[in-house]
Design a protein around this motif. Structure first.
Motif, PDB file in Angstrom:
ATOM      1  N   ILE A   7       1.004  -1.140   0.002  1.00 30.35           N
ATOM      2  CA  ILE A   7      -0.046   0.020   0.240  1.00 30.35           C
ATOM      3  C   ILE A   7       0.730   1.326  -0.062  1.00 30.35           C
ATOM      4  N   VAL A   8       2.089   1.309   0.639  1.00 30.30           N
ATOM      5  CA  VAL A   8       2.856   2.333   0.696  1.00 30.30           C
ATOM      6  C   VAL A   8       3.406   2.503  -0.468  1.00 30.30           C
ATOM      7  N   GLY A   9       3.836   1.531  -1.447  1.00 27.00           N
ATOM      8  CA  GLY A   9       4.261   1.860  -2.716  1.00 27.00           C
ATOM      9  C   GLY A   9       2.873   2.151  -3.816  1.00 27.00           C
ATOM     10  N   SER A  10       1.974   1.602  -3.345  1.00 33.96           N
ATOM     11  CA  SER A  10       0.727   2.118  -4.227  1.00 33.96           C
ATOM     12  C   SER A  10       0.270   3.557  -4.113  1.00 33.96           C
ATOM     13  N   LEU A  11       0.714   4.140  -2.833  1.00 28.72           N
ATOM     14  CA  LEU A  11       0.242   5.366  -2.589  1.00 28.72           C
ATOM     15  C   LEU A  11       1.347   6.454  -3.256  1.00 28.72           C
ATOM     16  N   VAL A  12       2.469   6.034  -3.363  1.00 32.83           N
ATOM     17  CA  VAL A  12       3.717   6.756  -4.063  1.00 32.83           C
ATOM     18  C   VAL A  12       3.165   6.784  -5.449  1.00 32.83           C
ATOM     19  N   LEU A  14       0.291   6.360  -6.948  1.00 28.22           N
ATOM     20  CA  LEU A  14      -0.783   7.316  -7.114  1.00 28.22           C
ATOM     21  C   LEU A  14      -0.555   8.786  -7.165  1.00 28.22           C
ATOM     22  N   LEU A  15       0.395   9.232  -5.866  1.00 29.13           N
ATOM     23  CA  LEU A  15       0.778  10.508  -6.312  1.00 29.13           C
ATOM     24  C   LEU A  15       1.874  10.673  -7.408  1.00 29.13           C
ATOM     25  N   ILE A  16       2.518  10.101  -7.855  1.00 24.79           N
ATOM     26  CA  ILE A  16       3.130  10.547  -9.095  1.00 24.79           C
ATOM     27  C   ILE A  16       2.427  10.584 -10.367  1.00 24.79           C
ATOM     28  N   TRP A  17       1.285   9.602 -10.564  1.00 19.81           N
ATOM     29  CA  TRP A  17       0.601   9.661 -11.561  1.00 19.81           C
ATOM     30  C   TRP A  17      -0.433  10.430 -11.528  1.00 19.81           C
ATOM     31  N   SER A  18      -0.777  11.033 -10.527  1.00 18.15           N
ATOM     32  CA  SER A  18      -1.899  12.253 -10.318  1.00 18.15           C
ATOM     33  C   SER A  18      -1.274  13.190 -11.140  1.00 18.15           C
ATOM     34  N   LEU A  69      -3.319   2.224 -12.915  1.00 18.58           N
ATOM     35  CA  LEU A  69      -3.547   3.432 -13.233  1.00 18.58           C
ATOM     36  C   LEU A  69      -3.244   3.884 -14.884  1.00 18.58           C
ATOM     37  N   LEU A  70      -2.477   2.991 -15.345  1.00 18.57           N
ATOM     38  CA  LEU A  70      -2.172   3.106 -16.605  1.00 18.57           C
ATOM     39  C   LEU A  70      -2.846   2.205 -17.541  1.00 18.57           C
ATOM     40  N   TYR A 110      -9.232   7.801  -8.421  1.00 18.42           N
ATOM     41  CA  TYR A 110      -8.393   8.312  -9.378  1.00 18.42           C
ATOM     42  C   TYR A 110      -9.061   8.571 -10.736  1.00 18.42           C
ATOM     43  N   PHE A 111      -9.757   7.646 -11.256  1.00 17.07           N
ATOM     44  CA  PHE A 111     -10.521   7.882 -12.586  1.00 17.07           C
ATOM     45  C   PHE A 111     -11.816   8.564 -12.250  1.00 17.07           C
ATOM     46  N   GLY A 112     -12.411   8.436 -11.263  1.00 14.56           N
ATOM     47  CA  GLY A 112     -13.776   8.938 -11.020  1.00 14.56           C
ATOM     48  C   GLY A 112     -13.441  10.451 -10.557  1.00 14.56           C
ATOM     49  N   ILE A 113     -12.458  10.819  -9.910  1.00 18.06           N
ATOM     50  CA  ILE A 113     -12.504  12.192  -9.463  1.00 18.06           C
ATOM     51  C   ILE A 113     -11.553  12.712 -10.269  1.00 18.06           C
ATOM     52  N   LEU A 114     -10.090  12.423 -10.157  1.00 15.53           N
ATOM     53  CA  LEU A 114      -8.899  13.117 -10.876  1.00 15.53           C
ATOM     54  C   LEU A 114      -9.068  13.235 -12.275  1.00 15.53           C
ATOM     55  N   ILE A 115      -9.418  11.852 -12.970  1.00 18.18           N
ATOM     56  CA  ILE A 115      -9.419  11.935 -14.576  1.00 18.18           C
ATOM     57  C   ILE A 115     -10.692  12.385 -14.949  1.00 18.18           C
ATOM     58  N   ASN A 116     -11.505  11.818 -14.533  1.00 22.19           N
ATOM     59  CA  ASN A 116     -13.149  12.346 -15.052  1.00 22.19           C
ATOM     60  C   ASN A 116     -13.505  13.682 -14.663  1.00 22.19           C
ATOM     61  N   GLN A 117     -12.975  14.102 -13.403  1.00 26.59           N
ATOM     62  CA  GLN A 117     -13.302  15.490 -12.706  1.00 26.59           C
ATOM     63  C   GLN A 117     -14.716  15.717 -12.383  1.00 26.59           C
TER      64      GLN A 117
END
Length: 183
Positions: A7-12, A14-18, A69-70, A110-117
């Motif tokens: 989960i720590v790696g996943s959060l990193v 998520l932050l980078i790809w955001s 995410l990709l 990510y997809f619902g809020i960050l990408i889709n807005q």
């Protein structure tokens, strides 16, 4: 501990790809999904996956969340990671499930809020996804209980190989078709 490191790696990731919001083409995504488990298998023995090592949990969490995410999924790589080490089949399933709950929640955000807005989520699709996951869990329990750890690992590796091979073949075929239609 394995789930926490993952989960720590996943959060990193998520932050980078955001910040980038990059989405690869379908052929590239398929090749990424298909080639990663084969690349892991080709790694030297001292670099083989081990979910019991904190550093590897972070690394694979980062890599799997990047694929999620990709490409939308990371199944073959996450499965290959959790087959490493000495976890038994029940521990593999339970730890992977905890990681995937987090990954799916992160993907929705990510997809619902960050990408889709818009933050919108089709409630019918959400209910169907949850119902499918629950049905799969109930049906798979009997099969999992009937297997030994060795049988589970053999079947899991075979399934990973077939799925990853399909992704590679499909991605390569799309590249060939795209090039042929461009000429």
């Amino acid at each position: 501990a394995a789930a926490a490191a993952y989960i720590v790696g996943s959060l990193v990731a998520l932050l980078i790809w955001s910040f980038t919001r990059y989405v690869p083409s379908t052929p590239v995504a398929l090749l990424l999904l298909g080639l990663t488990p084969f690349a892991v298998r080709l790694a030297p023995q001292n670099y083989q996956p081990n979910p019991e090592q904190w550093q590897q949990g972070i690394l694979y969490g980062l890599a799997c969340m990047t694929l999620i995410l990709l490409c939308g999924v990371a199944g073959p790589l996450i499965d290959q990671f959790f087959l490493g080490g000495k976890l038994d089949r029940r521990e593999i399933i339970a730890t992977k499930a905890a990681c995937q709950v987090f990954a799916h929640a992160a993907k929705l955000l990510y997809f619902g809020i960050l990408i889709n807005q818009t933050g919108s989520l089709d409630p019918v699709v959400a209910v169907l996804a949850v119902a499918s996951a629950m049905l799969g869990t109930v049906l798979a329990k009997r099969i999992l209980e009937a297997m030994s750890d060795q049988q589970y690992r053999r079947w899991a590796n075979a399934i990973i190989t077939v799925i990853a091979g399909y992704y590679v073949c499909h991605g390569a075929a799309l590249i060939v078709l795209n090039q042929a239609s461009a000429h």
